[in-house]
Design an enzyme around this catalytic site. Structure first.
Site, PDB file in Angstrom:
ATOM      1  N   LYS A 165      65.594  34.340  86.043  1.00 21.58           N
ATOM      2  CA  LYS A 165      64.396  33.657  85.450  1.00 21.58           C
ATOM      3  C   LYS A 165      64.237  32.250  86.073  1.00 21.58           C
ATOM      4  O   LYS A 165      64.703  31.480  85.429  1.00 21.58           O
ATOM      5  CB  LYS A 165      64.360  33.934  83.846  1.00 21.58           C
ATOM      6  CG  LYS A 165      62.978  33.488  83.114  1.00 21.58           C
ATOM      7  CD  LYS A 165      63.164  33.726  81.542  1.00 21.58           C
ATOM      8  CE  LYS A 165      61.813  33.666  81.155  1.00 21.58           C
ATOM      9  NZ  LYS A 165      60.873  32.487  81.671  1.00 21.58           N
ATOM     10  N   ARG A 168      53.189  42.628  75.724  1.00 24.99           N
ATOM     11  CA  ARG A 168      54.747  42.092  75.674  1.00 24.99           C
ATOM     12  C   ARG A 168      55.414  43.329  75.487  1.00 24.99           C
ATOM     13  O   ARG A 168      55.517  43.872  74.117  1.00 24.99           O
ATOM     14  CB  ARG A 168      54.647  41.053  74.736  1.00 24.99           C
ATOM     15  CG  ARG A 168      56.007  40.337  74.602  1.00 24.99           C
ATOM     16  CD  ARG A 168      56.051  39.041  73.554  1.00 24.99           C
ATOM     17  NE  ARG A 168      55.189  38.103  73.882  1.00 24.99           N
ATOM     18  CZ  ARG A 168      55.180  37.184  74.965  1.00 24.99           C
ATOM     19  NH1 ARG A 168      56.299  37.016  75.630  1.00 24.99           N
ATOM     20  NH2 ARG A 168      54.291  36.244  75.075  1.00 24.99           N
TER      21      ARG A 168
END
Length: 513
Positions: free
Chosen positions: A217, A378
């Site tokens: 990430k 999401r």
């Protein structure tokens, strides 16, 4: 349609905790606006807490002291939106003064109810509980179509106000067809898929039921890249076109052996040793007034592709993650791909997380191998795992809440202790992660600490209450005197066992930066 109609709707929506009631109240002005697509788009944006212009250069300093309110409502919705556009277009020498002049003129023509709405809208504080899901349901109710169809169209159209305008303008007989017209189109951005949070590597593996794709990430800027032939466009997470500001991304995309492409990725500024610069260094390349050539020479950006949504005539949104990554690997060289590991072994995944953190990155993304790309949503198919930082800070003031928090002292400005002066340095404010019980407790507690009463929207407090706050990082900010702000701060718990002298210092915060 008058501005007072939308301001009143916002008040009514914030005054109920019922989802069905919120949907019904928002649907009313949408039906009234239906014949005018532009009006629908404005209403949807505003009641979602957004400006169509996104940013117009108006901050708290300008909004803090509005002029005397008008006695009766006269402003129209479209006229107010045009005023926002005029304010946002101001630039050059004297622009700040000109923006203040225009915003003062607008507020002088607004009633008290309208002023309160405008302040919350322009400051990003329009917390009335009309989140995206509720707005989707309201559009569906007003147009008499399934909410799933509105959600899908918004996902592919990338913009709910535009989808709502087309849907409602088509009438009940044509609404479904209008929604079907929104398909994945190269050159038109779509909402990016977002990740839920996982508490740990083990949590992520359990939720995905076995083998999981772990990716580094990166703490860069999310970009969505579209290519048709030799034409490339690059969009931000918020769907702004930043193509001209990111020539490195354009060049890397043109080098790929494809004819047309829609890809997800990250643009990031790296140091010579490959470690990432602070996020602000990357973010500085996205400014509207940046001299691109000079900025590129001083700090070039690298681009890393993480997903592919369309390639050479084939839509891949509904394909599983493994298929999309195979399509990505076939055309993107390793130096432009995000590092990844597929494993069901917690120890191996933990080692990958540690190595990623040691390289200076945020954490890892855990992706289900079978998950489709849920644009604009999401989903549980993507989970983010990263370390959580906490600080003990002092509550400097508190703001009255809205929506489900109406009548409760809610949003808290936070300060770190300056060991040299004994004063407190503000680092931002938050109401995130506050439970109903916590809101009840702090309303009573902060009433006791109030200085000068609790009648105003912002209540000044004696700086005595310590709160433990979790956050994702520290960033530079010109908004606060210390020059720093916390990223995504949320309340963990109040620390009654600590006094203000026990709070973390601004030097501790600077060390984290």
């Amino acid at each position: 349609m008058l501005l007072i109609d939308i301001a009143s709707t916002s008040l009514n929506v914030g005054g109920t905790s019922s989802r069905l009631a919120k949907v019904a109240r928002i649907a009313e002005p949408l039906r009234a606006a239906a014949p005018d697509p532009e009006l629908v788009a404005i209403v949807v944006a505003w009641l979602s807490g957004e400006l169509r212009q996104r940013q117009i250069g108006v901050g708290w300093a300008t909004l803090r002291s509005p002029p005397a309110a008008a006695g009766s409502p006269a402003l129209t919705v479209t006229g107010t939106d045009a005023a926002f556009s005029e304010i946002g277009a101001v630039s050059g020498k004297g622009s700040a003064a000109r923006r203040r002049e225009l915003i003062t003129r607008l507020f002088a023509a607004s009633t008290e109810t309208e002023q309160a709405f405008l302040v919350r809208l322009l400051s990003g504080e329009l917390r009335q509980g009309a989140l995206a899901g509720i707005m989707v349901d309201a559009v569906a109710r007003a147009a008499e179509v399934p909410a799933t169809a509105v959600q899908r169209a918004a996902m592919l159209g990338g913009d709910l106000p535009t989808v709502a305008a087309a849907c409602l303008a088509a009438g009940s007989s044509g609404a479904a067809g209008a929604l079907d017209s929104f398909t994945l189109r190269v050159g038109r951005p779509i909402g990016p898929m977002l990740a839920q949070s996982a508490g740990s590597i083990t949590d992520a593996l359990e939720r995905h039921g076995g083998a999981t794709i772990f990716e580094a990430k990166l703490d860069g800027a999310r970009v969505q890249i579209h290519r048709t032939g030799d034409e490339v466009t690059v969009y931000t997470r918020s769907l702004d076109d930043v193509t001209a500001r990111l020539p490195e991304v354009v060049q890397a995309t043109l080098a790929l052996p494809v004819s047309d492409l829609v890809a997800d990725g990250e643009a990031i500024a790296l140091q010579p040793d490959g470690r990432p610069h602070r996020f602000q260094v990357t973010a500085s390349r996205f400014g509207r007034s940046v001299n691109v050539a000079a900025a590129q020479a001083k700090q070039p950006l690298s681009v890393f592709f993480s997903d592919i949504l369309h390639r050479d005539g084939r839509d891949l949104l509904d394909a599983p993650t493994t298929d999309r990554l195979a399509a990505l690997d076939a055309v993107v060289p390793a130096r432009h791909r995000v590092d990844r590991l597929t494993t069901a072994d917690a120890a191996a995944a933990t080692d990958f997380l540690r190595a990623t953190l040691a390289a200076g990155h945020e954490g890892v993304m855990a992706k289900s191998p079978t998950a489709p790309y849920l644009a604009g949503r999401r989903g549980a198919g993507w989970l983010k795992v990263k370390p959580v930082h906490t600080l003990d800070l002092v509550v400097l003031a508190v703001e009255w809440g809205s929506g489900r928090r109406r009548g409760k002292l809610s949003n808290i400005p936070l300060g770190a202790r300056d060991a040299a002066t004994g004063e407190f340095v503000m680092l931002g404010k938050t109401f995130k992660s506050m439970t109903d019980a916590m809101l009840d407790w702090q309303t009573a507690r902060f009433t006791e600490l109030a200085v000068g009463g609790t009648d105003g929207y912002v209540v000044a407090l004696r700086p005595e209450q310590v709160v433990e706050v979790a956050f994702d990082g520290v960033q530079a900010s010109s908004r606060y005197p210390g020059g720093l702000a916390l990223r995504f701060a949320r309340v963990v718990r109040y620390r009654d066992d600590k006094g203000p002298a026990d709070a973390d210092t601004i030097d501790t915060v600077r060390a984290l930066y």
